[in-house]
Design a protein around this motif. Sequence first.
Motif: not given
Ligand code: AVJ
Length: 326
Positions: A37, A45, A56, A160, A165, A205, A212, A215, A251, A282
């Motif tokens: 980040y 993100f 989500l 969130g 994590n 994902y 993604t 990211f 991931m 996750s």
């Molecule tokens: C922010 C940790 C909730 O795990 O879904 C999104 C980060 N990683 N796509 C997740 C994330 C890949 C996200 N969080």
Amino acid sequence: MTSIAERPDATSLIAMLRDVACGLSRSQKELPPKYFYDRRGSELFDAITRLPEYYLTRSERALLDCWSGPLMSVLRPAALVELGAGSADKTRLLLDAMVYAGRAELYVPIDVSAEFLEEAAGDLREEYKTLGIEPLVGDIADPLALGDDLPAPAVIAFLGSTIGNFDPPAAHRLVRNVAGAMRHGDRFLLGADLRKDARVIEAAYNDRDGVTAEFNLNVLRVLNRELGADFDLDAFEHRAFYDRTLHRIEMHLVSTHDQTAHIPGVGDVAFAGGESIRTEISCKYDHASLSEMLCSAGLGIDRWITDAGSTYALVVASRTHGGKRS
Ligand code: AVJ
């Protein structure tokens, strides 16, 4: 391009060096997800939260749209503490509802980024003139350093699905820290992604547009910039899969061939072709697993709120007995 303000200070650089050296020396190499980040990573993100596959954020938002009013009008908190000063619009939903409920005094966002916190706090002070806004800089994994004068009752929000994590021992530690800071009458508000059809989770994902993947690769960009490492971003590929036994997305960044990266201060790191760095887990929950985790930290579930498809849960929990002070 990096602004000077984005450069971490010496202590956080040392912490980063230690995390990277440690993580990359394991047999399954890994890197902590917090290094995704930087500004670019936060923007990526943000783009993820708008992807059609990434359910989500939309699910949690829909639940908060429905429930922040009713919840706040029952709980009537004087303070809202937010772990990870999340996305501004979710915070506003909660703050609006808290102010409307009539007892609101203080909002305490907690985040590692002082810069981000101050920016957000400035805007909120303009918008909520009657509310105290007191950001706390800190790692949400550490014990909460809430003042003894925190107005009661307080709601401590962790939204969130960031809890995902943390692996089970770390998640348990975090919840225990929260419970330790809670007094009789305080509430914990947790947002968590739920177990469901693995194809739905995996799609979230592995988006079609590759956002993604970008990211994921961004963490190597961060190491190259901050530590002067020489990771070849074209020589790593995004991979994300759902582990049905551990109930979690993993991931990874997979090395496309044998290669060596050099990280000043850490040394040479060799990768075999096909070898990977795990960059994030996750974890996905259900009622039983969340209830067990909260329970073993001394918390009980007061409200379990999900959408019709049981996609996502908002959980309200409180201390089963006692409390820090009454
Ligand atoms: C922010 C940790 C909730 O795990 O879904 C999104 C980060 N990683 N796509 C997740 C994330 C890949 C996200 N969080």
